[in-house]
Motif scaffolding. Structure first.
Motif, PDB file in Angstrom:
ATOM      1  N   LEU A   1       1.847   1.605  -8.099  1.00  0.00           N
ATOM      2  CA  LEU A   1       0.702   1.404  -7.214  1.00  0.00           C
ATOM      3  C   LEU A   1      -0.528   2.148  -7.716  1.00  0.00           C
ATOM      4  N   LYS A   2      -0.316   3.357  -8.204  1.00  0.00           N
ATOM      5  CA  LYS A   2      -1.418   4.181  -8.711  1.00  0.00           C
ATOM      6  C   LYS A   2      -2.063   3.515  -9.937  1.00  0.00           C
ATOM      7  N   ASN A   3      -1.228   2.959 -10.796  1.00  0.00           N
ATOM      8  CA  ASN A   3      -1.743   2.318 -12.004  1.00  0.00           C
ATOM      9  C   ASN A   3      -2.495   1.020 -11.693  1.00  0.00           C
ATOM     10  N   LYS A   4      -2.090   0.331 -10.624  1.00  0.00           N
ATOM     11  CA  LYS A   4      -2.762  -0.920 -10.247  1.00  0.00           C
ATOM     12  C   LYS A   4      -4.084  -0.650  -9.541  1.00  0.00           C
TER      13      LYS A   4
ATOM     14  N   THR B   1       0.846  -1.190   0.000  1.00  0.00           N
ATOM     15  CA  THR B   1       0.000   0.000   0.000  1.00  0.00           C
ATOM     16  C   THR B   1       0.881   1.239   0.000  1.00  0.00           C
ATOM     17  N   ALA B   2       0.273   2.376  -0.269  1.00  0.00           N
ATOM     18  CA  ALA B   2       1.006   3.644  -0.234  1.00  0.00           C
ATOM     19  C   ALA B   2       1.545   3.903   1.172  1.00  0.00           C
ATOM     20  N   GLU B   3       0.788   3.487   2.180  1.00  0.00           N
ATOM     21  CA  GLU B   3       1.242   3.657   3.565  1.00  0.00           C
ATOM     22  C   GLU B   3       2.485   2.807   3.840  1.00  0.00           C
ATOM     23  N   ASP B   4       2.508   1.587   3.322  1.00  0.00           N
ATOM     24  CA  ASP B   4       3.690   0.730   3.463  1.00  0.00           C
ATOM     25  C   ASP B   4       4.902   1.383   2.809  1.00  0.00           C
ATOM     26  N   LEU B   5       4.677   1.924   1.636  1.00  0.00           N
ATOM     27  CA  LEU B   5       5.754   2.586   0.905  1.00  0.00           C
ATOM     28  C   LEU B   5       6.278   3.788   1.675  1.00  0.00           C
TER      29      LEU B   5
ATOM     30  N   ASN C   1      14.374   8.330  -3.676  1.00  0.00           N
ATOM     31  CA  ASN C   1      13.293   9.147  -4.241  1.00  0.00           C
ATOM     32  C   ASN C   1      12.849   8.619  -5.602  1.00  0.00           C
ATOM     33  N   THR C   2      13.798   8.225  -6.435  1.00  0.00           N
ATOM     34  CA  THR C   2      13.473   7.683  -7.752  1.00  0.00           C
ATOM     35  C   THR C   2      12.696   6.378  -7.616  1.00  0.00           C
ATOM     36  N   PHE C   3      13.177   5.497  -6.747  1.00  0.00           N
ATOM     37  CA  PHE C   3      12.504   4.234  -6.495  1.00  0.00           C
ATOM     38  C   PHE C   3      11.079   4.472  -5.990  1.00  0.00           C
ATOM     39  N   ALA C   4      10.942   5.386  -5.049  1.00  0.00           N
ATOM     40  CA  ALA C   4       9.626   5.683  -4.471  1.00  0.00           C
ATOM     41  C   ALA C   4       8.680   6.238  -5.527  1.00  0.00           C
ATOM     42  N   ARG C   5       9.167   7.133  -6.353  1.00  0.00           N
ATOM     43  CA  ARG C   5       8.329   7.724  -7.403  1.00  0.00           C
ATOM     44  C   ARG C   5       7.834   6.642  -8.369  1.00  0.00           C
TER      45      ARG C   5
ATOM     46  N   ASP D   1      11.866   4.920   6.852  1.00  0.00           N
ATOM     47  CA  ASP D   1      12.865   4.092   7.525  1.00  0.00           C
ATOM     48  C   ASP D   1      14.206   4.096   6.793  1.00  0.00           C
ATOM     49  N   LEU D   2      14.188   4.231   5.487  1.00  0.00           N
ATOM     50  CA  LEU D   2      15.428   4.308   4.710  1.00  0.00           C
ATOM     51  C   LEU D   2      16.094   5.678   4.849  1.00  0.00           C
ATOM     52  N   LYS D   3      15.287   6.715   4.869  1.00  0.00           N
ATOM     53  CA  LYS D   3      15.841   8.072   4.874  1.00  0.00           C
ATOM     54  C   LYS D   3      16.290   8.565   6.244  1.00  0.00           C
ATOM     55  N   THR D   4      15.693   8.082   7.312  1.00  0.00           N
ATOM     56  CA  THR D   4      16.032   8.575   8.647  1.00  0.00           C
ATOM     57  C   THR D   4      17.518   8.428   8.972  1.00  0.00           C
TER      58      THR D   4
END
Length: 80
Positions: free
Chosen positions: A76-79, A11-15, A66-70, A21-24
């Motif tokens: 996710l949006k397309n699915k 889900t978007a929340e999981d992402l 950021n690239t991976f997240a985008r 957690d990666l950026k902190t």
């Protein structure tokens, strides 16, 4: 038992949580690298360059996240 990533309904929340957690830790490394670089500029040029490399690599890691997240958000949006 481990679930395969493709079998898990991301889900978007999981992402958002994973990105946080990666950026902190990168934010902490960036902050301390910046402080180190400033303190070493006048005292030891070689160490200041190392600190600068830390900064550059943290920036690169953030860009990759950021690239991976985008891309993943778009998927996710397309699915959905």
């Amino acid at each position: 038992m481990k679930k395969k990533m493709l079998d898990y309904p991301l889900t978007a929340e999981d992402l958002d949580r994973a990105i946080h957690d990666l950026k902190t830790p990168l934010t902490n490394v960036k902050t301390f690298g910046h402080l180190l670089e400033r303190r070493l500029q006048d005292k030891d040029g070689q160490l200041a360059r190392y600190a600068s490399k830390i900064q550059s690599n943290v920036d690169r890691a953030n860009m990759l996240i950021n690239t991976f997240a985008r891309e993943l958000r778009q998927t996710l949006k397309n699915k959905g």
